[in-house]
Design an enzyme around this catalytic site. Structure first.
Site, short mmCIF file in Angstrom:
data_model
loop_
_atom_site.label_atom_id
_atom_site.label_comp_id
_atom_site.label_asym_id
_atom_site.label_seq_id
_atom_site.Cartn_x
_atom_site.Cartn_y
_atom_site.Cartn_z
N ASP A 47 0.81 -1.22 0.00
CA ASP A 47 0.00 0.00 0.00
C ASP A 47 0.85 1.28 0.00
O ASP A 47 0.42 2.31 0.50
CB ASP A 47 -0.96 -0.01 1.20
N LYS B 296 6.54 3.04 16.24
CA LYS B 296 5.50 3.94 16.76
C LYS B 296 5.75 4.41 18.21
O LYS B 296 5.04 4.02 19.14
CB LYS B 296 4.12 3.27 16.65
N ASP C 114 1.77 6.46 2.33
CA ASP C 114 1.25 5.20 2.84
C ASP C 114 -0.28 5.29 2.65
O ASP C 114 -0.95 6.08 3.31
CB ASP C 114 1.63 5.12 4.33
P1 GTP Z 1 -5.34 -1.68 8.59
O1 GTP Z 1 -6.21 -2.81 9.06
O2 GTP Z 1 -6.14 -0.54 8.10
O3 GTP Z 1 -4.26 -1.29 9.57
O4 GTP Z 1 -4.55 -2.19 7.24
P2 GTP Z 1 -3.62 -3.45 6.99
O5 GTP Z 1 -4.29 -4.66 7.51
O6 GTP Z 1 -3.29 -3.46 5.52
O7 GTP Z 1 -2.33 -3.17 7.87
P3 GTP Z 1 -1.09 -2.23 7.53
O8 GTP Z 1 -1.53 -1.05 6.73
O9 GTP Z 1 -0.36 -1.97 8.78
O10 GTP Z 1 -0.21 -3.22 6.64
C1 GTP Z 1 0.92 -2.80 5.91
C2 GTP Z 1 1.14 -3.81 4.81
O11 GTP Z 1 1.37 -5.12 5.35
C3 GTP Z 1 -0.04 -3.95 3.87
O12 GTP Z 1 0.47 -4.11 2.57
C4 GTP Z 1 -0.76 -5.20 4.37
O13 GTP Z 1 -1.42 -5.87 3.30
C5 GTP Z 1 0.38 -6.04 4.89
N1 GTP Z 1 0.03 -6.87 6.05
C6 GTP Z 1 -0.36 -6.46 7.29
N2 GTP Z 1 -0.55 -7.50 8.10
C7 GTP Z 1 -0.28 -8.63 7.36
C8 GTP Z 1 -0.30 -10.02 7.64
O14 GTP Z 1 -0.63 -10.49 8.73
N3 GTP Z 1 0.04 -10.86 6.62
C9 GTP Z 1 0.41 -10.41 5.38
N4 GTP Z 1 0.72 -11.30 4.44
N5 GTP Z 1 0.44 -9.09 5.08
C10 GTP Z 1 0.09 -8.21 6.06
#
Ligand code: GTP
Length: 327
Positions: A105, A156, A214
């Site tokens: 993202d 953070k 982001d």
């Molecule tokens: P929020 O629920 O809104 O916080 O979004 P998110 O679930 O995408 O979490 P975040 O923005 O912190 O994640 C950053 C990146 O890591 C994104 O590209 C997510 O798809 C990926 N990501 C987060 N958690 C996981 C996980 O448990 N497994 C995998 N494969 N990717 C993850």
């Protein structure tokens, strides 16, 4: 070379759109976020491993149809969300040399080839892309020495404890030895549990300039759309984009992306993203809003700062709302 793209999060902050579309497939300028990331990979990356979980079937479907030239795409399932470190460990069988890990993202101007050259010029086990911000407490921060070596890393921190404005911009280069530090079958945070262990082993930060966003929340999603449309304007002279088979009556305001098969009657629309199949009747005002697939906005409606779920019929005035059909 291989690149792992972390694409398994729930994308809760992008709800209600992520109830139906995983965040990596949400489009900016009519191109899914994950495709922006893949397009930014250097030629030397010939294998892309998508560490996926939530709505993986939609990612598989997308990559069955969309052929990435010169790269093999593996969409790999995680039995359950394993966190950023656990997700990388889960795909370790696909990794046999130095590899990239990138969040799905992030929209940025980083030159990944330059970054890789920087990494190879150091005796490093790992590296993080580095970006300067005014609000470091929302991110992982680190302190660099003059050679770019990371001296301290903290995920953070509290605002009063933030020792640096340099943040983790979400592109990592790692040696396979890092995989040995990640326990198997557990939820592991790369940032909290693994990066602090790399500091004594040659861990570097790569600064770059240009743009970095982001796209985790609607406001930053719209900011990314605006940033890319400004670049588009430099090349094409217009700061909006209209998808195939879409019809727009009258002039559009600034920074609007419109998907395919949309019909927009005369209305006042600016800084917004309209996905495919949307119908907007005349006299509407749409500002700072993301409208999901196949939505109908009835005439005279006003949407400011809203996110509208797929297939909703909208009527009336709404400000800073998340609109779902069942509400
Ligand atoms: P929020 O629920 O809104 O916080 O979004 P998110 O679930 O995408 O979490 P975040 O923005 O912190 O994640 C950053 C990146 O890591 C994104 O590209 C997510 O798809 C990926 N990501 C987060 N958690 C996981 C996980 O448990 N497994 C995998 N494969 N990717 C993850």
């Amino acid at each position: 070379m291989q690149a792992v793209i972390l694409s398994g999060g729930f994308g809760t902050r992008m709800r209600p759109l992520t109830y139906t579309t995983p965040k990596p497939l949400l489009p900016i300028m009519n191109k899914p976020l994950i495709q922006h990331v893949i397009d930014s990979l250097p030629e030397s990356v010939d294998e892309v491993v998508l560490a996926s979980n939530y709505k993986i079937e939609l990612l598989r479907e997308y990559f069955e149809e969309y052929d990435v030239k010169g790269k093999t795409i593996h969409v790999v399932d995680e039995p359950k969300p394993m966190g950023t470190g656990g997700a990388v460990k889960n795909v370790e069988n696909y990794l046999d040399d130095t590899f990239f890990v990138i969040n799905a993202d992030i929209i940025s101007s980083i030159d990944l080839e330059e970054y890789f050259k920087f990494f190879k010029s150091k005796e490093a086990i790992g590296a993080i892309s580095a970006w300067e911000v005014d609000n470091p407490e929302e991110f992982g921060i680190f302190e660099l020495d003059d050679m770019g070596r990371i001296l301290r890393f903290e995920e953070k921190p509290n605002a009063w404890e933030a020792f640096s404005n340099t943040i983790n911009a979400g592109h990592y280069i790692l040696e396979p030895e890092v995989l040995d530090l990640i326990p198997s079958g557990e939820k592991v945070s790369m940032e909290r549990e693994i990066f602090p262990q790399l500091i004594d082993k040659g861990f570097y930060g790569f600064k770059f300039s240009g743009h970095w966003i982001d796209c985790g929340r609607p406001t930053s999603f719209l900011e990314a759309n605006k940033t890319l449309l400004k670049l588009h304007e430099k090349e094409h002279g217009v700061n909006h984009l209209i998808g195939e088979k879409s019809y727009v009556e009258g002039d559009l305001g600034d920074h609007v992306s419109i998907g395919m098969d949309c019909t927009l009657e005369e209305c006042d629309i600016s800084n917004s993203i309209i996905l495919d199949g949307v119908e907007i009747d005349e006299g509407c005002v749409i500002e700072d809003t993301i409208i999901g697939y196949d939505v109908t906005v009835e005439s005279g409606s006003s949407l400011k700062g809203c996110v509208v779920a797929d297939a909703v019929i909208v009527d009336g005035d709404h400000t800073d709302e998340k609109l779902r059909g069942s509400d």
